[in-house]
Design a protein around this motif. Structure first.
Motif, PDB file in Angstrom:
ATOM      1  N   UNK A 459      48.610 102.281 -56.270  1.00  0.00           N
ATOM      2  CA  UNK A 459      49.730 102.083 -55.224  1.00  0.00           C
ATOM      3  C   UNK A 459      50.712 101.106 -55.752  1.00  0.00           C
ATOM      4  N   UNK A 460      51.839 100.958 -54.875  1.00  0.00           N
ATOM      5  CA  UNK A 460      52.749  99.672 -55.472  1.00  0.00           C
ATOM      6  C   UNK A 460      52.565  98.622 -54.518  1.00  0.00           C
ATOM      7  N   UNK A 461      52.287  97.495 -54.873  1.00  0.00           N
ATOM      8  CA  UNK A 461      52.233  96.327 -54.134  1.00  0.00           C
ATOM      9  C   UNK A 461      53.674  95.687 -53.794  1.00  0.00           C
ATOM     10  N   UNK A 462      53.951  95.466 -52.799  1.00  0.00           N
ATOM     11  CA  UNK A 462      55.325  94.690 -52.460  1.00  0.00           C
ATOM     12  C   UNK A 462      55.107  93.471 -52.006  1.00  0.00           C
ATOM     13  N   UNK A 463      55.631  92.473 -53.076  1.00  0.00           N
ATOM     14  CA  UNK A 463      55.042  91.423 -52.546  1.00  0.00           C
ATOM     15  C   UNK A 463      55.844  90.519 -51.341  1.00  0.00           C
ATOM     16  N   UNK A 464      55.243  89.649 -50.803  1.00  0.00           N
ATOM     17  CA  UNK A 464      55.856  88.741 -49.936  1.00  0.00           C
ATOM     18  C   UNK A 464      57.015  88.104 -50.384  1.00  0.00           C
ATOM     19  N   UNK A 465      58.032  88.133 -49.652  1.00  0.00           N
ATOM     20  CA  UNK A 465      59.329  87.607 -49.740  1.00  0.00           C
ATOM     21  C   UNK A 465      59.247  86.092 -49.642  1.00  0.00           C
ATOM     22  N   UNK A 466      58.569  85.741 -48.524  1.00  0.00           N
ATOM     23  CA  UNK A 466      58.502  84.087 -48.213  1.00  0.00           C
ATOM     24  C   UNK A 466      59.595  83.491 -47.829  1.00  0.00           C
ATOM     25  N   UNK A 467      60.792  84.147 -47.705  1.00  0.00           N
ATOM     26  CA  UNK A 467      62.054  83.465 -47.513  1.00  0.00           C
ATOM     27  C   UNK A 467      62.172  83.117 -46.058  1.00  0.00           C
ATOM     28  N   UNK A 468      61.112  83.961 -45.077  1.00  0.00           N
ATOM     29  CA  UNK A 468      61.263  83.773 -43.958  1.00  0.00           C
ATOM     30  C   UNK A 468      60.847  82.565 -43.395  1.00  0.00           C
ATOM     31  N   UNK A 469      59.877  81.790 -44.174  1.00  0.00           N
ATOM     32  CA  UNK A 469      59.516  80.533 -43.748  1.00  0.00           C
ATOM     33  C   UNK A 469      60.180  79.374 -44.307  1.00  0.00           C
ATOM     34  N   UNK A 525      73.436  84.130 -38.637  1.00  0.00           N
ATOM     35  CA  UNK A 525      73.353  85.562 -38.769  1.00  0.00           C
ATOM     36  C   UNK A 525      72.017  86.083 -38.785  1.00  0.00           C
ATOM     37  N   UNK A 526      71.762  87.268 -38.416  1.00  0.00           N
ATOM     38  CA  UNK A 526      70.569  88.023 -38.487  1.00  0.00           C
ATOM     39  C   UNK A 526      70.604  88.822 -39.842  1.00  0.00           C
ATOM     40  N   UNK A 527      69.762  88.370 -40.518  1.00  0.00           N
ATOM     41  CA  UNK A 527      69.684  88.822 -42.130  1.00  0.00           C
ATOM     42  C   UNK A 527      68.459  89.840 -42.453  1.00  0.00           C
ATOM     43  N   UNK A 528      68.809  90.921 -42.789  1.00  0.00           N
ATOM     44  CA  UNK A 528      67.843  91.815 -43.318  1.00  0.00           C
ATOM     45  C   UNK A 528      67.628  91.732 -44.573  1.00  0.00           C
ATOM     46  N   UNK A 529      66.563  91.071 -45.212  1.00  0.00           N
ATOM     47  CA  UNK A 529      66.358  91.235 -46.528  1.00  0.00           C
ATOM     48  C   UNK A 529      65.702  92.268 -47.054  1.00  0.00           C
TER      49      UNK A 529
ATOM     50  N   UNK B 107      64.790  88.593 -41.572  1.00  0.00           N
ATOM     51  CA  UNK B 107      64.063  89.573 -41.585  1.00  0.00           C
ATOM     52  C   UNK B 107      63.534  90.250 -42.782  1.00  0.00           C
ATOM     53  N   UNK B 108      62.518  89.938 -43.209  1.00  0.00           N
ATOM     54  CA  UNK B 108      61.941  90.294 -44.396  1.00  0.00           C
ATOM     55  C   UNK B 108      60.964  91.567 -44.524  1.00  0.00           C
ATOM     56  N   UNK B 109      60.571  92.097 -43.158  1.00  0.00           N
ATOM     57  CA  UNK B 109      59.527  93.042 -43.339  1.00  0.00           C
ATOM     58  C   UNK B 109      60.018  94.081 -43.789  1.00  0.00           C
ATOM     59  N   UNK B 110      61.386  94.669 -43.754  1.00  0.00           N
ATOM     60  CA  UNK B 110      61.596  96.012 -44.508  1.00  0.00           C
ATOM     61  C   UNK B 110      61.362  96.049 -46.102  1.00  0.00           C
ATOM     62  N   UNK B 111      61.514  94.651 -46.813  1.00  0.00           N
ATOM     63  CA  UNK B 111      61.388  94.870 -47.967  1.00  0.00           C
ATOM     64  C   UNK B 111      59.897  95.125 -48.349  1.00  0.00           C
ATOM     65  N   UNK B 121      62.173 111.053 -40.798  1.00  0.00           N
ATOM     66  CA  UNK B 121      61.221 110.827 -39.591  1.00  0.00           C
ATOM     67  C   UNK B 121      60.400 109.449 -39.941  1.00  0.00           C
ATOM     68  N   UNK B 122      61.123 108.615 -40.738  1.00  0.00           N
ATOM     69  CA  UNK B 122      60.569 107.148 -40.554  1.00  0.00           C
ATOM     70  C   UNK B 122      61.858 106.188 -40.245  1.00  0.00           C
ATOM     71  N   UNK B 123      61.698 105.522 -39.190  1.00  0.00           N
ATOM     72  CA  UNK B 123      62.648 104.732 -39.060  1.00  0.00           C
ATOM     73  C   UNK B 123      62.115 103.159 -39.042  1.00  0.00           C
ATOM     74  N   UNK B 124      62.823 102.324 -39.758  1.00  0.00           N
ATOM     75  CA  UNK B 124      62.399 100.798 -39.817  1.00  0.00           C
ATOM     76  C   UNK B 124      63.740  99.996 -39.104  1.00  0.00           C
ATOM     77  N   UNK B 125      63.458  99.478 -38.338  1.00  0.00           N
ATOM     78  CA  UNK B 125      64.366  98.597 -37.601  1.00  0.00           C
ATOM     79  C   UNK B 125      63.818  97.164 -37.206  1.00  0.00           C
ATOM     80  N   UNK B 126      64.556  96.195 -37.895  1.00  0.00           N
ATOM     81  CA  UNK B 126      64.388  94.927 -37.797  1.00  0.00           C
ATOM     82  C   UNK B 126      65.096  94.251 -36.665  1.00  0.00           C
TER      83      UNK B 126
END
Lengths: 631, 320
Positions: A459-469, A525-529, B107-111, B121-126
């Motif tokens: 599988x593919x491991x998506x590392x934690x970004x850590x920036x939230x903290x 701002x609300x930031x989606x990373x 909001x870092x969960x999406x990554x 059929x998948x929606x991710x909303x932060x």
């Protein structure tokens, strides 16, 4: 002595290596292109625009043969800066050596490698004894903004995590454990505060020696020697007045060579123009010449350790050792390096954000950037290309054709069988994947196929970004004006300004995008990373799903001219009509072309004032909202 | 954002017809705050109210909550993948706290959740909690109820342990609390009664071995002592994951055993009260006669109507 080099295809890079060796270089440091580093063939969607760019494309053993043609492998110390596909490229290297009649035991070098436990505990150290399979890489820690104390502490904590894991698996007999310990090498960074940087290396040596003796019971002093290679800092290199980078590089090289007791075993220096784009062979030659002057003209190597008995140096080292040990204890409290990744990541983002804040406010001086910024025209960057190398886009097309041709001409059944065996072995924790990878290499499998096989299993491991903290590191007063603007515009929109930050392409240098993310949050701002290695379609999908008001893209691989327009197109197709800004290592000359392609603002490395960028972003969103309201 | 914003009621109707491509734009409307936008929000929500749908929205609303670093995002990524393998459509509402100083959020969960970009059929909303306590964002309740009209599974992910489960418990049909081995938080909270026992307890990082098994054993013991039958599961969500299929089976069977109309009515009442207080403050609440009175008022109509109607009830009583 070596320079990190390689570009385009195997043939061109081979020519480059031969020239470099003729110029007096004594080892190879192979730079692979990003698709090869991350495990994709040239014809994969994610590889678009990146093929042959920051290094050489190596898709199969045929490429490796060409790459190493006429180079005496048995005499070479080879460094491969590679993580995810390290095992595969080492397999190609060994297969090539084998087919050329070079014994595995003769090969020496280092792969920078993160698939740690796999590697060490499965006995690689016995098969290729002169190869350092693990390189604890703290280089990127400093590039990510680590202070010297953090760099020491996190590098050591990572090493502890690896060694503990190997010990606990119990596959290495106790009386051979010192061999594992002794084969660990470090890859560190050296920054411009070169006295403290030198002290840092002495401190690392001291802690490493203690760890070996006290934690792992290594009695042989030689096995406890702290061994490291260096690439000096590129974080501190500037785009403005780039010629000043040369003296920065010289001073940083001094940091790792000046005292014999903590001298680097291998040194590679960046080219003066790295912050501008890809260095040309001449730029790399200049970097090599720095080392040669240091080694052959100066008396640097003539004396025993010149800091022996120095109170100042000893005091500095003591201080760093204490600080690092305290920080290592914090990591330990978080459950060791593996569990503490989010903690360490957040701490690094914070340090870097502090550093940038100091530069922005002028508290930390960067000559030619935030002070003494006026300059004469530079003849070094006056040519049409702006003093960097540009890769012919034709290279990518040729390599795509070549890898397809390779696949069509090999014994497909043999490849299928080898990859199936690899997949089976990967499901079984007890089997060493190395021989099977070598077999797959010999059968003619490609880099993308080997990686895909393992990705399917692991599988593919998506590392934690850590920036939230990461904590706020900029003064509230400075941000008050921007915050007020954000509130106003958000009110007008009915929702808080929401920005998507992502990195298209394959380069993994996320510092820039993280810093922009943190500052945007601090402005309200609300930031989606969205993270790294995104296809244009993924970015467009995120922009739609998240309902963002603006998109920020960061790209450092030099592929912006291919990738950014692709992203703009994907956004349009998805019906997203919001401003797009982009930043990264983008030559000034490319900015107008990107604006023409539909980008609202382009930021190059000389745009260090984050607050100005934030102001732009707010204005862009406000303008868009205003236009919509009028319409 | 487009020159001609889509009609809110039309978006609601598209959701009701299970057109999932309408979901992002619908959320853009629902998340708007302020009086200027209230009518748009109500118009959209009216279309997905039980009166219009002829019953409760069919999707499962699953709350997933736990302390930071417990492995929520990694588990979420696996849950989405496995539910997709079972042919279910999945919406994830990932909620992170806002910064108190700046009002902004990261909001870092999406990554960390890998989805196929072409898969509608998948929606991710932060979203961010804004100034709210309790772990939910201002419009999460409305958003979750609306998404349940179009998606088979709606996952609401919140951060926290201790108090934040109350809000999510009101909203979600099933609540899963994530426990990190070697951190005693959840165990202590349950023992001390600070935290109600959730529908499901999941100990993550079972790949750690002994510490995870120990944590699971201790939790099971405590839960039993308190006379509850809440299942305690062990998962490792690092690929290749283990235990995730079992977790999904358990969630689905818990859902099947629920009195859904009652659970959803509770969610809508809580959402209505929350929306009302958000708009009119404690002053508005006093005009209705206090929180208790408001709750009684909301409990009167049977069956419990949709959100917009419930909010109207409160507004009428307050004389707005």
């Amino acid at each position: 002595m070596r320079t990190y080099s390689g570009h385009s295809n195997a043939k061109k890079s081979n020519e480059l290596y031969r020239t470099n060796l003729a110029k007096g270089q004594t080892g190879l440091s192979i730079a692979f292109d990003l698709p090869t580093q991350t495990g994709y063939d040239a014809d994969h969607e994610l590889a678009r625009g990146e093929v042959g760019k920051v290094g050489v494309s190596v898709a199969h053993k045929g490429d490796m043969h060409t790459l190493l043609d006429g180079i005496p492998l048995g005499e070479m110390n080879t460094s491969m800066t590679i993580n995810a596909t390290a095992m595969w490229l080492l397999s190609l290297y060994i297969a090539t050596g084998d087919e050329n009649g070079v014994d595995q035991a003769e090969l020496s070098g280092t792969t920078q490698n993160d698939i740690l436990k796999e590697y060490l505990s499965r006995g690689t150290y016995n098969n290729v004894p002169k190869w350092n399979p693990i390189n604890i890489c703290s280089y990127h820690l400093q590039e990510a903004g680590a202070t010297p104390v953090q760099e020491i502490a996190y590098a050591m904590s990572n090493a502890i995590a690896v060694l503990d894991a190997v010990r606990d698996r119990g596959e290495v007999p106790e009386d051979e454990f010192h061999k594992v310990f002794g084969r660990i090498s470090f890859f560190v960074n050296a920054g411009i505060r070169f006295i403290e940087e030198h002290a840092k290396l002495r401190a690392m040596g001291r802690i490493w020696d203690e760890l070996g003796r006290d934690r792992y019971g290594v009695t042989d002093e030689k096995m406890r020697r702290f061994r490291y290679g260096v690439q000096v800092n590129s974080l501190g290199l500037t785009e403005s007045q780039p010629e000043n980078n040369l003296q920065r590089i010289v001073l940083e090289a001094l940091a790792v060579t000046i005292g014999r007791d903590a001298r680097a075993r291998a040194l590679q220096l960046p080219a003066w123009n790295e912050a501008l784009g890809l260095p040309r062979p001449w730029d790399q030659q200049w970097a090599l010449r720095i080392q040669q002057v240091l080694a052959f003209e100066t008396d640097l190597l003539d004396y025993p350790d010149i800091f022996e008995g120095s109170k100042v140096m000893d005091g500095l080292v003591d201080e760093l050792v204490q600080g690092a040990k305290a920080e290592m204890a914090v990591v330990e409290e978080h459950g060791g390096a593996v569990n503490a990744v989010p903690y360490m990541k957040a701490a690094l983002v914070e340090s870097n954000s502090r550093r940038l804040g100091r530069i922005e406010s002028g508290e930390q001086i960067v000559v030619g950037q935030n002070k003494f910024a006026s300059t004469e025209e530079s003849p070094l960057t006056a040519d049409a290309e702006g003093g960097i190398m540009t890769i012919d886009p034709e290279v990518e097309r040729e390599l795509i054709d070549e890898v397809r041709k390779w696949r069509s001409e090999r014994d497909q059944a043999a490849v299928d069988e080898a990859l199936a065996a690899l997949a089976d072995a990967a499901r079984d924790d007890s089997i060493n994947l190395m021989p099977l990878s070598i077999a797959a290499a010999k059968a003619g499998a490609t880099t993308g196929e080997w990686s895909a096989t393992l990705r399917d299993v692991f599988g593919e491991y998506r590392a934690p970004t850590g920036i939230g903290d990461a904590a706020v590191t900029v003064d509230d007063v400075v941000l008050a004006g921007l915050r007020e603007r954000v509130e106003q515009v958000s009110d007008q929109l009915g929702r808080r300004i929401k920005i998507l930050i992502g990195k298209p392409g394959l380069d993994g240098h996320s510092n820039g995008s993280e810093q922009i993310s943190v500052r945007a949050r601090d402005c309200g701002m609300d930031v989606v990373y969205d993270g790294i290695r995104l296809t244009p379609a993924q970015i467009a999908n995120s922009a739609v799903q998240e309902g963002v008001h603006v998109v920020g893209l960061s790209i450092l691989s030099g592929s912006h001219m291919e990738l950014i327009p692709n992203v703009i197109e994907a956004l349009r197709e998805a019906g997203v009509d919001v401003p797009v800004v982009c930043g990264g290592i983008i030559p000034e000359a490319d900015a107008p072309k990107l604006i023409e392609a539909g980008v609202a603002r382009v930021y190059t490395p000389k745009d260090f004032e984050l607050n100005r960028i934030m102001g732009d972003i707010i204005d862009l969103v406000a303008a868009k909202a205003g236009a919509t309201a009028v319409a | 954002m487009n020159a001609n914003p889509p009609d809110p009621a039309e978006l609601g109707r598209r959701l009701a017809a299970r057109d999932r491509t309408a979901a992002p734009a619908a959320l853009n409307v629902i998340e708007q705050t302020g009086e200027r936008h209230a009518a748009d929000v109500a118009a959209l929500l009216a279309e997905v109210a039980p009166e219009k749908l002829g019953g409760d929205a069919p999707g499962m609303i699953v709350g997933v909550t736990g302390p930071p670093g417990a492995g929520k995002s990694t588990l979420l990524s696996e849950l989405v993948a496995k539910w997709r393998e079972r042919g279910k459509s999945v919406a994830v509402l990932a909620i992170d706290p806002s910064s108190k100083r700046s009002g902004g959020s990261l909001l870092g969960d999406r990554a960390r959740i890998r989805v196929e970009p072409g898969d509608t059929d998948v929606l991710i909303r932060s979203t961010a909690t804004a100034t709210r306590l309790g772990g939910l964002a201002p419009a999460t309740r409305e958003a979750a109820l609306a998404m349940a009209a179009a998606f088979d599974v709606v996952i609401v992910e919140t951060v926290g342990v201790g108090q934040s489960e109350t809000d999510i418990a009101e909203l979600a049909d099933s609540v899963v609390v994530i426990v990190q081995p070697a951190s005693g938080d959840v165990l202590q909270f349950i023992k001390s009664g600070v935290m109600e026992i959730p529908d499901l307890l999941v100990v993550t990082k079972s790949d750690l071995g002994a510490p995870a098994t120990r944590a699971a054993r201790e939790l099971m013991g405590t839960v039993k002592t308190l006379g509850s039958h809440t299942p305690v599961l062990l998962v490792s969500s690092l690929p290749p994951s283990t235990g995730v299929d079992e977790l999904i089976d358990t969630v689905e069977s818990h859902h099947a055993s629920l009195d859904l109309p009652a659970s959803r009515a509770e969610a809508r009442r809580a959402a209505a009260l929350d929306a009302f207080v958000h708009e009119h403050g404690e002053r508005g609440l006093r005009a209705v006669g206090g929180r208790r009175a408001a709750q009684r008022l909301l409990a009167e109509p049977s069956p419990t109507p949709g959100l917009p109607r419930l909010v109207e009830l409160l507004q009428d009583a307050a004389g707005y």
